[in-house]
Scaffold this motif. Structure first.
Motif, PDB file in Angstrom:
ATOM      1  N   LEU A 246       1.008  -1.042  -0.159  1.00 45.38           N
ATOM      2  CA  LEU A 246       0.198   0.023   0.139  1.00 45.38           C
ATOM      3  C   LEU A 246       0.988   1.287  -0.010  1.00 45.38           C
ATOM      4  O   LEU A 246       0.682   2.207  -0.681  1.00 45.38           O
ATOM      5  CB  LEU A 246      -1.034   0.126   1.193  1.00 45.38           C
ATOM      6  N   LEU A 247       1.738   1.226   0.812  1.00 43.31           N
ATOM      7  CA  LEU A 247       2.694   2.567   1.128  1.00 43.31           C
ATOM      8  C   LEU A 247       3.984   2.382  -0.143  1.00 43.31           C
ATOM      9  O   LEU A 247       4.126   1.424  -0.836  1.00 43.31           O
ATOM     10  CB  LEU A 247       3.320   2.579   2.300  1.00 43.31           C
ATOM     11  N   PRO A 248       4.153   3.758  -0.311  1.00 43.37           N
ATOM     12  CA  PRO A 248       5.313   3.780  -1.344  1.00 43.37           C
ATOM     13  C   PRO A 248       6.613   2.956  -0.964  1.00 43.37           C
ATOM     14  O   PRO A 248       6.678   2.772   0.356  1.00 43.37           O
ATOM     15  CB  PRO A 248       5.389   5.202  -1.747  1.00 43.37           C
TER      16      PRO A 248
ATOM     17  N   TRP B 168       8.840   4.390   1.779  1.00 38.82           N
ATOM     18  CA  TRP B 168       8.241   4.928   3.118  1.00 38.82           C
ATOM     19  C   TRP B 168       9.181   4.362   4.320  1.00 38.82           C
ATOM     20  O   TRP B 168       9.997   3.167   3.810  1.00 38.82           O
ATOM     21  CB  TRP B 168       6.819   4.433   3.165  1.00 38.82           C
TER      22      TRP B 168
ATOM     23  N   PRO C  35       3.661   1.602   9.749  1.00 36.59           N
ATOM     24  CA  PRO C  35       2.784   2.555  10.447  1.00 36.59           C
ATOM     25  C   PRO C  35       1.583   1.676  11.526  1.00 36.59           C
ATOM     26  O   PRO C  35       1.397   2.637  12.536  1.00 36.59           O
ATOM     27  CB  PRO C  35       1.802   3.338   9.384  1.00 36.59           C
TER      28      PRO C  35
ATOM     29  N   GLN D 172       5.770   8.753  12.823  1.00 33.38           N
ATOM     30  CA  GLN D 172       5.687   9.378  11.386  1.00 33.38           C
ATOM     31  C   GLN D 172       7.053  10.027  11.026  1.00 33.38           C
ATOM     32  O   GLN D 172       7.513  11.180  11.721  1.00 33.38           O
ATOM     33  CB  GLN D 172       4.508  10.108  11.376  1.00 33.38           C
TER      34      GLN D 172
ATOM     35  N   TYR E   5       7.822  13.510   3.679  1.00 32.66           N
ATOM     36  CA  TYR E   5       8.082  12.439   2.431  1.00 32.66           C
ATOM     37  C   TYR E   5       8.253  13.052   1.292  1.00 32.66           C
ATOM     38  O   TYR E   5       7.508  13.846   0.867  1.00 32.66           O
ATOM     39  CB  TYR E   5       6.937  11.710   2.538  1.00 32.66           C
ATOM     40  N   GLN E   6       9.399  12.898   0.688  1.00 36.37           N
ATOM     41  CA  GLN E   6       9.948  13.471  -0.680  1.00 36.37           C
ATOM     42  C   GLN E   6       9.801  15.078  -0.392  1.00 36.37           C
ATOM     43  O   GLN E   6       9.271  15.589  -1.502  1.00 36.37           O
ATOM     44  CB  GLN E   6       9.094  13.022  -1.784  1.00 36.37           C
TER      45      GLN E   6
ATOM     46  N   ILE F 117       7.811  16.737   1.189  1.00 33.34           N
ATOM     47  CA  ILE F 117       6.466  17.361   1.591  1.00 33.34           C
ATOM     48  C   ILE F 117       6.059  16.906   2.698  1.00 33.34           C
ATOM     49  O   ILE F 117       6.155  15.833   3.353  1.00 33.34           O
ATOM     50  CB  ILE F 117       5.340  16.543   0.486  1.00 33.34           C
ATOM     51  N   PRO F 118       5.626  18.036   3.592  1.00 34.22           N
ATOM     52  CA  PRO F 118       5.393  17.808   5.057  1.00 34.22           C
ATOM     53  C   PRO F 118       4.186  16.611   5.339  1.00 34.22           C
ATOM     54  O   PRO F 118       3.105  16.935   4.757  1.00 34.22           O
ATOM     55  CB  PRO F 118       4.883  19.226   5.698  1.00 34.22           C
ATOM     56  N   THR F 119       4.494  15.845   6.254  1.00 31.15           N
ATOM     57  CA  THR F 119       3.440  14.959   6.450  1.00 31.15           C
ATOM     58  C   THR F 119       2.398  15.569   7.493  1.00 31.15           C
ATOM     59  O   THR F 119       1.246  15.118   7.906  1.00 31.15           O
ATOM     60  CB  THR F 119       3.961  13.529   6.692  1.00 31.15           C
ATOM     61  N   GLY F 120       2.886  16.317   8.351  1.00 33.36           N
ATOM     62  CA  GLY F 120       2.158  16.950   9.502  1.00 33.36           C
ATOM     63  C   GLY F 120       1.261  18.250   9.053  1.00 33.36           C
ATOM     64  O   GLY F 120       1.286  18.512   7.873  1.00 33.36           O
ATOM     65  N   GLU F 121       0.618  18.690  10.104  1.00 33.64           N
ATOM     66  CA  GLU F 121      -0.292  19.884   9.765  1.00 33.64           C
ATOM     67  C   GLU F 121       0.595  21.192   9.239  1.00 33.64           C
ATOM     68  O   GLU F 121       1.515  21.448   9.752  1.00 33.64           O
ATOM     69  CB  GLU F 121      -0.777  20.396  11.158  1.00 33.64           C
TER      70      GLU F 121
ATOM     71  N   MET G 189      -0.171  10.874   0.614  1.00 34.60           N
ATOM     72  CA  MET G 189       1.419  11.274   0.283  1.00 34.60           C
ATOM     73  C   MET G 189       1.795  10.765  -1.043  1.00 34.60           C
ATOM     74  O   MET G 189       2.494  11.298  -1.669  1.00 34.60           O
ATOM     75  CB  MET G 189       2.151  10.905   1.507  1.00 34.60           C
ATOM     76  N   LYS G 190       1.361   9.479  -1.253  1.00 33.36           N
ATOM     77  CA  LYS G 190       1.794   8.988  -2.672  1.00 33.36           C
ATOM     78  C   LYS G 190       1.289   9.768  -3.622  1.00 33.36           C
ATOM     79  O   LYS G 190       1.795   9.850  -4.672  1.00 33.36           O
ATOM     80  CB  LYS G 190       1.123   7.715  -2.448  1.00 33.36           C
TER      81      LYS G 190
ATOM     82  N   TYR H  36      -1.339   9.066   8.965  1.00 36.95           N
ATOM     83  CA  TYR H  36       0.018   9.101   8.663  1.00 36.95           C
ATOM     84  C   TYR H  36       0.042   9.328   7.111  1.00 36.95           C
ATOM     85  O   TYR H  36       1.413   9.744   6.618  1.00 36.95           O
ATOM     86  CB  TYR H  36       0.718   7.777   9.233  1.00 36.95           C
TER      87      TYR H  36
ATOM     88  N   LYS I  33      -2.251  16.931   4.581  1.00 37.42           N
ATOM     89  CA  LYS I  33      -3.046  17.753   5.529  1.00 37.42           C
ATOM     90  C   LYS I  33      -3.516  18.956   4.694  1.00 37.42           C
ATOM     91  O   LYS I  33      -3.109  20.293   5.165  1.00 37.42           O
ATOM     92  CB  LYS I  33      -2.136  18.023   6.778  1.00 37.42           C
TER      93      LYS I  33
ATOM     94  N   LYS J 185      -0.674  22.511   0.516  1.00 37.59           N
ATOM     95  CA  LYS J 185       0.794  22.362   0.907  1.00 37.59           C
ATOM     96  C   LYS J 185       1.512  22.020  -0.478  1.00 37.59           C
ATOM     97  O   LYS J 185       2.659  22.245  -0.262  1.00 37.59           O
ATOM     98  CB  LYS J 185       1.005  21.055   1.901  1.00 37.59           C
TER      99      LYS J 185
END
Ligand code: SF4
Lengths: 161, 172
Positions: free
Chosen positions: A134-136, A139, A143, A150, A154-155, A157-161, B79-80, B116, B120, B124
């Motif tokens: 499922l995930l790239p 990664w 999870p 976390q 990722y690449q 790009i921020p994964t959080g808020e 994210m992907k 995860y 968001k 962004k």
């Protein structure tokens, strides 16, 4: 048609008394706890024996036991011929999470094992194509582990808020 | 015999500012990129179908980003997917617009805390013109989003280059 207790008794005759244990939770069906090294031989026997004939792997899931520092794999089996069910569980330490693959026995296990690897990081020995499903591919981490942290980016790009 | 002898008989010359003519043309032919990411896409499809009928505003789907004017980000941006969205946006020719449809692409939606794998907010990675709230927004809300975008296009000028960083987002 056999009950899990009868299945355990039958297996004990074949594999010896002290290998397998029947465990029970507060609710639901009991399960058979299997040592990881045995799982492939046992699965083959369960599928091929004329009194068991478990020809269908309904579900294979991965678990993380945080306190015990263990990973688990749960196998839900059904026999479409004899209409009985059994649940198997395997537990391995987090440091060495190796479980023999049952992909050669039930093809269903192929993607299910890849998912268990992706999400909790169980390593399936002799799986023909054990990569994330499922995930790239790039990664970091698994999870569904309860101590998962976390990655912040990722690449780029921020994964959080 | 030809076109010329008829040309000046009927009063068919319209004099109008270039800007308003351009804006008028642009806002009434908002071709959008045909893709959906999650449950919101179902509502987008409903909006395009006969009951709500996008077409009456000149809003029709295109299968190539090169031909599209507006991107509707309809659904959960994982994210992907984020880097792909960015690439699709870059492939669209200017002027280009983005409508962020639904809570997921506005801010992460139901996945805002423990998701995860979810970006968001699509802002962004790409600039957004109109945010349409809802989970999912009803077709009326998406239409309202398009009307807001049309309003925005009406006020555009060609003398000053449109600066994407300065664009003020709207909420439908
Ligand atoms: S905002 Fe709601 S309806 Fe839209 S994609 Fe997210 S979860 Fe689905």
């Amino acid at each position: 048609m056999k009950k899990p207790e009868e299945i355990l008794e039958y297996l004990n005759q074949k594999f010896g008394e002290d290998q397998l244990t029947l465990e029970r939770g507060d609710i639901g069906e009991p399960w058979i706890l299997v040592p990881a090294s045995m799982i492939r031989d046992l699965s083959k026997f369960l599928r091929d024996d004329s009194e068991l004939r478990f020809d269908m792997l309904m579900c294979l899931s991965g678990l993380h036991y945080l306190k015990e520092e263990e990973l688990g794999v749960v196998y839900h089996l059904h026999s479409t011929k004899l209409d009985h069910y059994v649940t198997l569980k395997v537990r391995v330490p987090v440091e060495e999470p190796e479980v023999p693959s049952v992909e050669s026995i039930w093809k269903t296990a192929d993607w299910h094992e890849r998912e268990a690897w992706d999400m909790v990081g169980v390593v399936f020995d002799k799986h023909p194509n054990l990569k994330r499903i499922l995930l790239p591919d790039d990664w970091i981490g698994h999870p569904l582990r309860k101590d998962y942290v976390q990655q912040e980016f990722y690449q780029g790009i921020p994964t959080g808020e | 015999m030809g076109m010329l002898d008829k040309k000046y008989h009927d009063s068919n010359i319209i004099i109008v500012g270039l800007e308003s003519a351009l804006n008028w043309a642009r806002k009434n032919s908002l071709w959008y990129e045909q893709f959906g990411l999650a449950c919101c896409a179902i509502e987008m499809m409903a909006t395009a179908a006969s009951r709500y009928d996008f077409d009456r505003f000149g809003i029709i789907p295109r299968s190539s980003p090169r031909q599209a004017d507006v991107m509707i980000v309809a659904g959960t941006v994982t994210m992907k997917m984020a880097s792909r969205i960015e690439r699709l946006y870059e492939q669209m020719s200017e002027p280009r617009y983005v409508i962020s449809m639904g809570s997921c692409s506005n801010c992460g939606g139901p996945y805002w805390e423990h998701g995860y794998h979810v970006l968001k907010g699509v802002d962004k990675v790409i600039p957004v013109d109109v945010y349409v709230p809802g989970c999912p927004p009803r077709p009326e809300a998406l239409l309202e989003g398009f009307l807001k975008l049309q309003e925005k296009i009406t006020g555009e000028t060609i003398i000053f280059k449109k600066n994407e960083a300065d664009k003020k987002p709207e909420t439908a």
